[in-house]
Design a protein around this motif. Sequence first.
Motif, short mmCIF file in Angstrom:
data_model
loop_
_atom_site.label_atom_id
_atom_site.label_comp_id
_atom_site.label_asym_id
_atom_site.label_seq_id
_atom_site.Cartn_x
_atom_site.Cartn_y
_atom_site.Cartn_z
N ARG A 24 78.20 45.45 31.83
CA ARG A 24 78.55 44.74 30.58
C ARG A 24 77.39 44.63 29.59
N GLU B 128 85.46 43.73 24.97
CA GLU B 128 85.56 44.32 26.29
C GLU B 128 86.98 44.81 26.55
N ARG C 33 87.18 48.70 32.11
CA ARG C 33 86.57 48.58 33.44
C ARG C 33 87.50 49.17 34.50
N LEU D 192 81.73 52.01 28.46
CA LEU D 192 82.42 50.77 28.05
C LEU D 192 82.25 50.50 26.56
#
Length: 240
Positions: A103, A113, A120, A156
Amino acid sequence: MTGTPILSTHALNGGYGDFQALFGIDMELHEGEVISLIGANGAGKSTFLKSVFGLLPVAPEMVRYDGEAVGGTPAHRMVRRGIAMVPEGRRLFVGMTVEENMRVAIDNARLPEDEGQWTRERLFELFPILREKRRQPIEDLSGGQQQMVAISRALLCQPRVLLCDEISLGLAPKVIREIYAILPEITAAGTSIVLVEQDVSLAREASNRLYCMLEGRITLTGASNDISRDDIAAAYFGAS
Ligand code: ATP
């Protein structure tokens, strides 16, 4: 190649204070491409990636991304615009868990996110071992698993361009194959890749085009399939 590159450099000079390490680098990365930058230790490959990524000072016009001059833009803003980097040596944070390390970049760049295609969940599907070890401290993972975390951390950020600095370094051949096997998935998802790689065979196999660097200059460029081993050897070592 035709069309506007997603990322390009134009007579890029760079270095450290008074020390010039790069001399007039012209490079183009087109959408969907993987390009490799090869060259011996100290040729300037990492310096090039750092200069593109805003970690070393360069003039705005020396780097163009998505049609705009972005040279010298700080790294966290580059990340927000769609460029992410897997740095040499991974640079993970000891004492933090796998998931916390994954992260770090989105938190730094204040990116949302799990929005976009690199969630993820998708990364855990790609690297199932990371799901298993998600709550473990990063130092408990093998080198290859740590490299997977470093790649996940960059993905990410939903990059359109991924800069990878020697992702095979120090890893066993089996692990290297495992990591390189995901590169086609990354390009299929719309992310173009710049690979810095010391292993020439690996670089040739993984990329559409190669750039060979010697003492801060590009000495050879062309389609990976078209360049002969002799040409590469000459460009790599400076033999005539
Ligand atoms: P390697 O495979 O060893 O990482 P490289 O091709 O990535 O090699 P660079 O690390 O970019 O090469 O180094 C290019 C030149 O810049 C070398 O002469 C190196 O000594 C110098 N250099 C690298 N980092 C620094 C630094 N932080 N300060 C001063 N000079 C540096």
